[in-house]
Design a protein around this motif. Sequence first.
Motif, PDB file in Angstrom:
ATOM      1  N   GLY A 387       0.793  -1.216   0.000  1.00 16.38           N
ATOM      2  CA  GLY A 387       0.000   0.000   0.000  1.00 16.38           C
ATOM      3  C   GLY A 387       0.826   1.268   0.000  1.00 16.38           C
ATOM      4  N   THR A 396       1.248   3.022  -6.721  1.00  9.24           N
ATOM      5  CA  THR A 396       1.347   2.167  -5.540  1.00  9.24           C
ATOM      6  C   THR A 396       0.987   0.733  -5.902  1.00  9.24           C
ATOM      7  OG1 THR A 396       0.750   4.005  -4.104  1.00  9.24           O
ATOM      8  CG2 THR A 396       0.474   1.786  -3.207  1.00  9.24           C
ATOM      9  N   ASN A 426      -3.560  -6.425  -5.353  1.00 10.32           N
ATOM     10  CA  ASN A 426      -4.945  -6.342  -4.890  1.00 10.32           C
ATOM     11  C   ASN A 426      -5.874  -7.065  -5.870  1.00 10.32           C
ATOM     12  OD1 ASN A 426      -4.331  -4.525  -2.626  1.00 10.32           O
ATOM     13  ND2 ASN A 426      -3.860  -3.031  -4.264  1.00 10.32           N
TER      14      ASN A 426
END
Length: 439
Positions: A387, A396, A426
């Motif tokens: 993150g 990021t 993610n």
Amino acid sequence: MYKSPLLALCLGLSLPAYASQVITGDNISINYNSNGLWVNSATSSGLQISDDGVNYSDITFPGVAIQSIGVEYAVGASQFAYQGSVASASWTTTQEQNLSSGNTRSGAYSYTMGNLRVVRTDSWDVDGKAIRINWTLTNVGGSTMSNVRLVYLMDADVDYTVYNAAQGSTSMETFNDYLDANGDGTKDWVESVGVFSGWTAGYGLCSTTKASGGHTLNASADTDTALADGGGAQGDLAMHSKYVVGTLLPGGVSSFGMVFAWGTSATEARKNYGREAAQACGTCDWDRDGEQAVFCGGADCDDGDPAINTAATEVCDNVDNDCSGAVDDNAVDAPTWYADSDGDTYGNASSTTEQCFTAPSGYVADNTDCNDSVASIHPNATESCNGVDDDCDGSTDESGSVGETRWYRDSDGDTYGSSTSQLACNQPTGYVSRTSDCN
């Protein structure tokens, strides 16, 4: 109090025999003989110069040592002449002193030449490359002296130990010139420049109304010897300074100054002369930059260089260009350095300082650190799935980050994925972590 040598002899007193003294600074060391000349045959040494304060090169004693003083004057129809060289002197030396104190080195000699008393004082800063030479001539007799003149000469073989000895050569030739050192229209500087090294020695004559200079081949201390302007020609010549005092009444005094200066180049030597001109000659703006020297109460901290004064622009050159008292402060060409608070060698673009040559402690030349409080974050860091923009690229957890998870395409939304997959930090839209969907 002055004591006449004649009086001493009449009283049965012996005149003192002066020992040779050595006075040394960082860049100049003088090995005087007993008559105060810069040549000492007993130790085979003379005027020595150094650019590092350790290794000294002798410029007056290689080969045939030459330095002389000559004084002549008339009383009525009678002519008087006194000369001194390495071997002997026709005058009487009456006093020898070492006047060194603090950061000043100084030697002084008094001579009796008939009824003329001559005092010479040599002074130089301990870290200086120029000698302030002051003369005082006093008529101690009862008759007027006319046509009083003095010549001071030396053969400055600057290359002999600076260059030639290392090359196995014994050449003593120099480029010789008599010129206007500060551009005021009058010749005031006699120089000898090393043919190979470029090291330069010279006489700054101060008062050009009393003084003249030049070179001769025979190194004669006769005050009537014609002096030649070498014009930069090469040869083994002696450089002369000649002063015509004129008339001295009984009790009359004439004082004048000159400068011996040297440098590793002709330009440096001339500037070193100019730096001493205020104190030795009373010339308060030798470099003609419009500001008077500090010695004269002005603000010019270097009167030998017209580029240095309070109106000058400070630049990075290890010199106090604007006479602020600080070197390279607020220099216009100083590079910008950036704070590196986390010690990762990458700097913060919003925290800067300027300083010449090297970075201050805690600063670097780079300005690309996006987080100067974390050493692991910088443009050369490895991006990880955390993150955080680890590598300062503005993104990021982008593709290729360390620690990515494999995700599988779930086209029918049943939370089971197909064999089609991709790596990402993610979970992408339409992808799940499980695979086993057969349809």
